[in-house]
Design a protein around this motif. Sequence first.
Motif, PDB file in Angstrom:
ATOM      1  N   MET A 147       7.491  30.339  66.362  1.00 53.39           N
ATOM      2  CA  MET A 147       6.847  29.739  65.222  1.00 53.39           C
ATOM      3  C   MET A 147       7.160  28.244  65.242  1.00 53.39           C
ATOM      4  O   MET A 147       8.252  27.845  65.646  1.00 53.39           O
ATOM      5  N   TYR A 148       6.193  27.444  64.777  1.00 56.47           N
ATOM      6  CA  TYR A 148       6.320  25.994  64.867  1.00 56.47           C
ATOM      7  C   TYR A 148       6.202  25.367  63.474  1.00 56.47           C
ATOM      8  O   TYR A 148       5.341  25.764  62.684  1.00 56.47           O
ATOM      9  N   ILE A 149       7.063  24.429  63.213  1.00 53.26           N
ATOM     10  CA  ILE A 149       7.182  23.794  61.904  1.00 53.26           C
ATOM     11  C   ILE A 149       6.919  22.302  62.042  1.00 53.26           C
ATOM     12  O   ILE A 149       7.400  21.670  62.991  1.00 53.26           O
ATOM     13  N   ILE A 150       6.180  21.751  61.086  1.00 47.05           N
ATOM     14  CA  ILE A 150       6.079  20.304  60.944  1.00 47.05           C
ATOM     15  C   ILE A 150       6.800  19.965  59.645  1.00 47.05           C
ATOM     16  O   ILE A 150       6.379  20.389  58.564  1.00 47.05           O
ATOM     17  N   GLU A 151       7.902  19.260  59.782  1.00 51.65           N
ATOM     18  CA  GLU A 151       8.730  18.883  58.636  1.00 51.65           C
ATOM     19  C   GLU A 151       8.679  17.369  58.467  1.00 51.65           C
ATOM     20  O   GLU A 151       8.689  16.626  59.453  1.00 51.65           O
ATOM     21  N   ALA A 152       8.634  16.934  57.224  1.00 49.62           N
ATOM     22  CA  ALA A 152       8.591  15.504  56.933  1.00 49.62           C
ATOM     23  C   ALA A 152       9.791  15.110  56.083  1.00 49.62           C
ATOM     24  O   ALA A 152      10.219  15.860  55.209  1.00 49.62           O
ATOM     25  N   VAL A 153      10.315  13.929  56.370  1.00 55.04           N
ATOM     26  CA  VAL A 153      11.394  13.341  55.582  1.00 55.04           C
ATOM     27  C   VAL A 153      11.056  11.872  55.384  1.00 55.04           C
ATOM     28  O   VAL A 153      10.879  11.133  56.351  1.00 55.04           O
ATOM     29  N   LYS A 154      10.957  11.490  54.129  1.00 52.41           N
ATOM     30  CA  LYS A 154      10.679  10.094  53.780  1.00 52.41           C
ATOM     31  C   LYS A 154      11.650   9.721  52.666  1.00 52.41           C
ATOM     32  O   LYS A 154      11.435  10.074  51.508  1.00 52.41           O
ATOM     33  N   GLY A 155      12.751   9.073  53.038  1.00 52.20           N
ATOM     34  CA  GLY A 155      13.807   8.784  52.070  1.00 52.20           C
ATOM     35  C   GLY A 155      14.431  10.084  51.586  1.00 52.20           C
ATOM     36  O   GLY A 155      14.799  10.943  52.390  1.00 52.20           O
ATOM     37  N   ASP A 156      14.497  10.264  50.284  1.00 49.42           N
ATOM     38  CA  ASP A 156      15.040  11.503  49.706  1.00 49.42           C
ATOM     39  C   ASP A 156      13.991  12.602  49.587  1.00 49.42           C
ATOM     40  O   ASP A 156      14.302  13.719  49.203  1.00 49.42           O
ATOM     41  N   TRP A 157      12.769  12.294  49.899  1.00 48.74           N
ATOM     42  CA  TRP A 157      11.668  13.229  49.756  1.00 48.74           C
ATOM     43  C   TRP A 157      11.498  14.017  51.050  1.00 48.74           C
ATOM     44  O   TRP A 157      11.334  13.439  52.124  1.00 48.74           O
ATOM     45  N   LYS A 158      11.527  15.355  50.939  1.00 49.04           N
ATOM     46  CA  LYS A 158      11.390  16.230  52.112  1.00 49.04           C
ATOM     47  C   LYS A 158      10.322  17.272  51.824  1.00 49.04           C
ATOM     48  O   LYS A 158      10.265  17.799  50.715  1.00 49.04           O
ATOM     49  N   TRP A 159       9.517  17.584  52.821  1.00 50.50           N
ATOM     50  CA  TRP A 159       8.518  18.623  52.649  1.00 50.50           C
ATOM     51  C   TRP A 159       8.126  19.203  53.998  1.00 50.50           C
ATOM     52  O   TRP A 159       8.412  18.625  55.045  1.00 50.50           O
ATOM     53  N   ILE A 160       7.484  20.356  53.937  1.00 45.23           N
ATOM     54  CA  ILE A 160       6.961  21.008  55.135  1.00 45.23           C
ATOM     55  C   ILE A 160       5.461  20.724  55.180  1.00 45.23           C
ATOM     56  O   ILE A 160       4.736  21.033  54.242  1.00 45.23           O
ATOM     57  N   SER A 161       5.030  20.100  56.256  1.00 46.02           N
ATOM     58  CA  SER A 161       3.615  19.749  56.421  1.00 46.02           C
ATOM     59  C   SER A 161       2.821  20.838  57.124  1.00 46.02           C
ATOM     60  O   SER A 161       1.596  20.781  57.134  1.00 46.02           O
ATOM     61  N   GLY A 162       3.493  21.808  57.727  1.00 43.37           N
ATOM     62  CA  GLY A 162       2.762  22.878  58.383  1.00 43.37           C
ATOM     63  C   GLY A 162       3.682  23.933  58.973  1.00 43.37           C
ATOM     64  O   GLY A 162       4.810  23.638  59.362  1.00 43.37           O
ATOM     65  N   VAL A 163       3.164  25.165  59.015  1.00 45.16           N
ATOM     66  CA  VAL A 163       3.833  26.304  59.645  1.00 45.16           C
ATOM     67  C   VAL A 163       2.768  26.989  60.498  1.00 45.16           C
ATOM     68  O   VAL A 163       1.696  27.336  59.992  1.00 45.16           O
ATOM     69  N   PHE A 164       3.066  27.165  61.774  1.00 48.36           N
ATOM     70  CA  PHE A 164       2.082  27.707  62.715  1.00 48.36           C
ATOM     71  C   PHE A 164       2.738  28.720  63.648  1.00 48.36           C
ATOM     72  O   PHE A 164       3.845  28.498  64.128  1.00 48.36           O
ATOM     73  N   MET A 165       1.998  29.771  63.931  1.00 54.22           N
ATOM     74  CA  MET A 165       2.481  30.751  64.893  1.00 54.22           C
ATOM     75  C   MET A 165       2.268  30.240  66.321  1.00 54.22           C
ATOM     76  O   MET A 165       3.115  30.442  67.174  1.00 54.22           O
ATOM     77  N   GLU A 166       1.163  29.552  66.550  1.00 53.61           N
ATOM     78  CA  GLU A 166       0.831  29.103  67.900  1.00 53.61           C
ATOM     79  C   GLU A 166       1.155  27.621  68.094  1.00 53.61           C
ATOM     80  O   GLU A 166       0.800  26.784  67.265  1.00 53.61           O
ATOM     81  N   GLU A 167       1.774  27.326  69.207  1.00 50.31           N
ATOM     82  CA  GLU A 167       2.162  25.949  69.514  1.00 50.31           C
ATOM     83  C   GLU A 167       0.952  25.023  69.574  1.00 50.31           C
ATOM     84  O   GLU A 167       0.977  23.901  69.038  1.00 50.31           O
ATOM     85  N   GLN A 168      -0.120  25.459  70.210  1.00 52.29           N
ATOM     86  CA  GLN A 168      -1.314  24.624  70.352  1.00 52.29           C
ATOM     87  C   GLN A 168      -1.857  24.195  68.990  1.00 52.29           C
ATOM     88  O   GLN A 168      -2.203  23.033  68.795  1.00 52.29           O
ATOM     89  N   LYS A 169      -1.927  25.129  68.044  1.00 50.12           N
ATOM     90  CA  LYS A 169      -2.430  24.797  66.704  1.00 50.12           C
ATOM     91  C   LYS A 169      -1.527  23.777  66.012  1.00 50.12           C
ATOM     92  O   LYS A 169      -2.002  22.900  65.301  1.00 50.12           O
ATOM     93  N   SER A 170      -0.224  23.907  66.220  1.00 46.10           N
ATOM     94  CA  SER A 170       0.703  22.962  65.586  1.00 46.10           C
ATOM     95  C   SER A 170       0.477  21.552  66.128  1.00 46.10           C
ATOM     96  O   SER A 170       0.479  20.581  65.369  1.00 46.10           O
ATOM     97  N   HIS A 171       0.247  21.429  67.422  1.00 47.83           N
ATOM     98  CA  HIS A 171      -0.009  20.113  68.024  1.00 47.83           C
ATOM     99  C   HIS A 171      -1.347  19.551  67.558  1.00 47.83           C
ATOM    100  O   HIS A 171      -1.454  18.347  67.270  1.00 47.83           O
ATOM    101  N   GLU A 172      -2.350  20.409  67.478  1.00 49.08           N
ATOM    102  CA  GLU A 172      -3.666  19.952  67.011  1.00 49.08           C
ATOM    103  C   GLU A 172      -3.576  19.430  65.576  1.00 49.08           C
ATOM    104  O   GLU A 172      -4.142  18.391  65.247  1.00 49.08           O
ATOM    105  N   PHE A 173      -2.859  20.160  64.722  1.00 47.44           N
ATOM    106  CA  PHE A 173      -2.721  19.716  63.336  1.00 47.44           C
ATOM    107  C   PHE A 173      -1.892  18.434  63.266  1.00 47.44           C
ATOM    108  O   PHE A 173      -2.224  17.521  62.512  1.00 47.44           O
ATOM    109  N   PHE A 174      -0.821  18.375  64.050  1.00 51.36           N
ATOM    110  CA  PHE A 174       0.020  17.178  64.049  1.00 51.36           C
ATOM    111  C   PHE A 174      -0.818  15.929  64.354  1.00 51.36           C
ATOM    112  O   PHE A 174      -0.628  14.875  63.746  1.00 51.36           O
ATOM    113  N   GLU A 175      -1.749  16.059  65.285  1.00 49.34           N
ATOM    114  CA  GLU A 175      -2.602  14.923  65.648  1.00 49.34           C
ATOM    115  C   GLU A 175      -3.530  14.509  64.509  1.00 49.34           C
ATOM    116  O   GLU A 175      -4.008  13.371  64.476  1.00 49.34           O
ATOM    117  N   MET A 176      -3.762  15.381  63.543  1.00 51.80           N
ATOM    118  CA  MET A 176      -4.623  15.068  62.396  1.00 51.80           C
ATOM    119  C   MET A 176      -3.869  14.294  61.304  1.00 51.80           C
ATOM    120  O   MET A 176      -4.495  13.759  60.384  1.00 51.80           O
TER     121      MET A 176
END
Length: 127
Positions: free
Chosen positions: A1-30
């Motif tokens: 499973m692949y996670i896109i996590e964001a940290v901006k100062g004290d603010w943290k969030w999850i930008s995406g959760v994906f089962m497939e690596e390819q989909k995570s990379h495609e979304f990251f590029e967006m």
Amino acid sequence: MYIIEAVKGDWKWISGVFMEEQKSHEFFEMIPDDLKPYQRLYEIPHKEYPVYIVEKDGFSFVSKDELIRKLKLTEISDREESVYFNYYYITEDYWPEKPGRDHMGSLYHEHVTNDYLKEFSIKNDLD
């Protein structure tokens, strides 16, 4: 499973959760260029849904059994307004409508408070 996590100062969030690596990379590029420096893509060892995201001083990813264990080990405080942690229930790939932004509030989630723990204890015969 692949996670896109964001940290901006004290603010943290999850930008995406994906089962497939390819989909995570495609979304990251967006993700817009102004938000990309705050994002990181990484793999976690979970191989199937559901997965629970525990938010407490950052994020951890646990199974249902691990979440139940964490709830059982959390002791009720004298402070009525205590929030011990939040957890999010993820049953399928997740990504926000606006790539890279924080939309975690739209996910099913619980705030683990004294009241939540008391109710959990009753339901699970922990007393």
